[in-house]
Design an enzyme around this catalytic site. Structure first.
Site, short mmCIF file in Angstrom:
data_model
loop_
_atom_site.label_atom_id
_atom_site.label_comp_id
_atom_site.label_asym_id
_atom_site.label_seq_id
_atom_site.Cartn_x
_atom_site.Cartn_y
_atom_site.Cartn_z
N ARG A 15 0.82 -1.22 0.00
CA ARG A 15 0.00 0.00 0.00
C ARG A 15 0.85 1.26 0.00
O ARG A 15 0.45 2.29 -0.56
CB ARG A 15 -0.93 0.00 1.22
CG ARG A 15 -2.05 -1.00 1.02
CD ARG A 15 -2.98 -1.04 2.19
NE ARG A 15 -4.12 -1.88 1.87
CZ ARG A 15 -4.94 -2.38 2.77
NH1 ARG A 15 -4.74 -2.14 4.05
NH2 ARG A 15 -5.96 -3.12 2.39
N LYS A 28 -21.22 -17.96 -0.56
CA LYS A 28 -22.66 -17.83 -0.30
C LYS A 28 -23.41 -16.97 -1.32
O LYS A 28 -22.94 -15.90 -1.69
CB LYS A 28 -22.85 -17.18 1.07
CG LYS A 28 -22.45 -18.07 2.21
CD LYS A 28 -22.74 -17.35 3.49
CE LYS A 28 -22.62 -18.30 4.67
NZ LYS A 28 -22.88 -17.59 5.92
N GLY A 71 -12.60 -9.09 -2.45
CA GLY A 71 -12.42 -10.26 -1.60
C GLY A 71 -11.51 -11.33 -2.13
O GLY A 71 -10.41 -11.06 -2.61
N GLY A 90 -14.28 -4.07 0.65
CA GLY A 90 -15.64 -3.60 0.93
C GLY A 90 -16.09 -2.53 -0.04
O GLY A 90 -17.23 -2.51 -0.51
P1 AMP Z 1 -16.50 -15.10 -0.73
O1 AMP Z 1 -15.80 -14.34 0.35
O2 AMP Z 1 -17.99 -15.14 -0.62
O3 AMP Z 1 -16.01 -14.72 -2.11
O4 AMP Z 1 -16.11 -16.63 -0.52
C1 AMP Z 1 -14.79 -17.07 -0.61
C2 AMP Z 1 -14.68 -18.40 0.06
O5 AMP Z 1 -15.53 -19.31 -0.56
C3 AMP Z 1 -13.29 -18.99 -0.03
O6 AMP Z 1 -12.72 -19.00 1.25
C4 AMP Z 1 -13.52 -20.39 -0.55
O7 AMP Z 1 -12.82 -21.37 0.17
C5 AMP Z 1 -15.01 -20.59 -0.34
N1 AMP Z 1 -15.56 -21.57 -1.26
C6 AMP Z 1 -15.53 -21.56 -2.60
N2 AMP Z 1 -16.09 -22.67 -3.10
C7 AMP Z 1 -16.50 -23.43 -2.05
C8 AMP Z 1 -17.14 -24.69 -1.92
N3 AMP Z 1 -17.46 -25.41 -3.00
N4 AMP Z 1 -17.38 -25.15 -0.68
C9 AMP Z 1 -17.02 -24.41 0.39
N5 AMP Z 1 -16.44 -23.22 0.35
C10 AMP Z 1 -16.17 -22.72 -0.86
#
Ligand code: AMP
Length: 395
Positions: free
Chosen positions: A35, A197, A353, A376
């Site tokens: 940074r 999610k 992220g 964010g």
């Molecule tokens: P996000 O912060 O919502 O982008 O989620 C990222 C996280 O999703 C990472 O830490 C991944 O390990 C997790 N992830 C991706 N695919 C899967 C999956 N099939 N099952 C469980 N976790 C997952």
């Protein structure tokens, strides 16, 4: 948009909101200077144009003054990169800070103490903002990572510079990159959403559906869509209560003419670990005691074809549990496809992220068009929200 290029800095004292929220070790040494290095082009431009710089940032989340979170600790790193000595003020606002700022000569740099030693910063206090504004004659915001916060130094201070404020190099780059995807992107536009999610991505999906031609849904969130369509997903993660929403997203996409691409196969494990036995199954025929943890080879090929048709690509979220080496193939393959298509002339933005962590882990940072620095802030931009820090600059 007011930028460094159309702002005059000769004889001016620029008050610059930078993001020096860097990690430190127990001895106060900077362990990752990314940074600080990223802020240099803005600072150097202003110095070269005959101005001086007053730098302000937060560091961590202090509750009042805390020597462990003093910005004094980053002075040696900043001096090393700038190649010159800088001044430090152990005050944020007050007579000492005002005097040190006023004494700055052309080409000199002053760093003031951690803004968050005062709770007035995060409260967006107007008097505190006014006191900050008196440290400079022109305001420059170069901190995208905090642009979604209506804090004193990121937003409120801008009102005291009605005609003398501009975006720094970094912030202008972020705004331009987001605009290229969300407003002025060359078609076909592809968004790739992965991660854990559906619930955390729903506002993004709703906002981008009207802006894209193709949507790839991968990672853990794909299973909610697959189960909603009647597939067997074993013990893969799923948000059952979001299944009606998943079906409604698919309907909306169809109505808008957006092609949605879901994985067709999956690399599954028997438990959630790197070394668990691994097997490939069709995405909708996962046995009860297996868990989908990465995109399979047929999905990789399918997504590669979509990526290779696209001229503008947004990537947010991994296609699997890429933190486990044995389940990183799908995310890695997608990264490679995006890199190739970038070489073919597409514009690619990786933001928000864990996909940023993934491209860094795979050393692809310099091979895509743009990697966003603001987690964010990027997510809120993709959700279609106007960031207060950006709105304040345009007011
Ligand atoms: P996000 O912060 O919502 O982008 O989620 C990222 C996280 O999703 C990472 O830490 C991944 O390990 C997790 N992830 C991706 N695919 C899967 C999956 N099939 N099952 C469980 N976790 C997952």
């Amino acid at each position: 948009m007011n930028t460094l290029q159309n702002t005059s800095f000769s004889q001016e004292r620029a008050l610059i909101r930078v993001d020096f929220n860097v990690p430190l070790d127990d001895n106060g040494n900077v362990t990752d200077d990314t940074r600080i290095v990223a802020a240099l082009p803005t600072i150097q431009h202003i110095l070269e144009q005959g101005g001086s710089c007053v730098l302000m940032s937060h560091l961590g989340r202090p509750k009042g003054s805390d020597p462990k979170l003093s910005l004094k600790q980053i002075v040696p790193t900043l001096e090393k990169h700038l190649g010159k000595a800088i001044h430090f003020c152990d005050e944020v606002v007050g007579s000492k800070a005002t005097a040190q700022a006023a004494a700055l000569g052309q080409g000199e740099v002053l760093l003031i103490e951690n803004l968050r030693f005062h709770e007035a910063e995060t409260k967006g206090d107007k008097d505190f903002s006014k006191a900050l504004s008196e440290l400079g004659t022109v305001y420059v915001n170069d901190a995208f990572g905090t642009a979604h916060r209506a804090h004193a130094s990121t937003t409120v201070v801008a009102q005291f510079f009605p005609n003398k404020k501009c975006f720094g190099h970094l912030l202008a780059g972020e705004i331009t990159a987001i605009d290229k995807v969300m407003a002025s992107g060359e078609k076909p536009v592809l968004a790739i959403l992965g991660g854990a999610k559906v619930s955390s991505k729903i506002t993004i999906i709703e906002n981008i559906l009207s802006k894209v031609d193709h949507l790839i849904i991968g990672g853990g969130m794909a299973f909610t869509f697959i189960k909603a369509q009647g597939g067997k997903i074993g013990k893969s993660i799923c948000e059952d209560e979001k299944m009606p929403l998943a079906l409604s997203i698919l309907e909306q996409a169809e109505a808008l003419g957006v092609q949605v691409h879901l994985p067709v196969d999956v690399r599954a494990g028997q438990d959630f670990s790197n070394d668990t036995p691994q097997q490939i199954f069709p995405i909708n025929e996962i046995p009860d005691d297996w868990e989908g943890m990465d995109a399979g080879p047929l999905s990789e090929a399918k997504f590669d074809t979509v990526v290779k048709q696209s001229k503008t690509i947004l990537w947010n979220g991994p296609l699997g549990v890429f933190e486990f080496e044995n389940f990183s193939k799908g995310t890695r393959a997608l990264g490679a496809s995006i890199v190739e298509q970038t070489k073919n002339g597409a514009f690619s933005l990786v933001g928000g992220g864990d996909s940023v962590a993934a491209v860094k882990q795979f050393n692809l940072e310099n091979e895509v068009s743009y990697v966003s620095t603001g987690g964010g802030a990027m997510l809120e931009s993709l959700e279609g929200k106007t960031l207060p820090g950006i709105a304040a600059m345009l007011a």
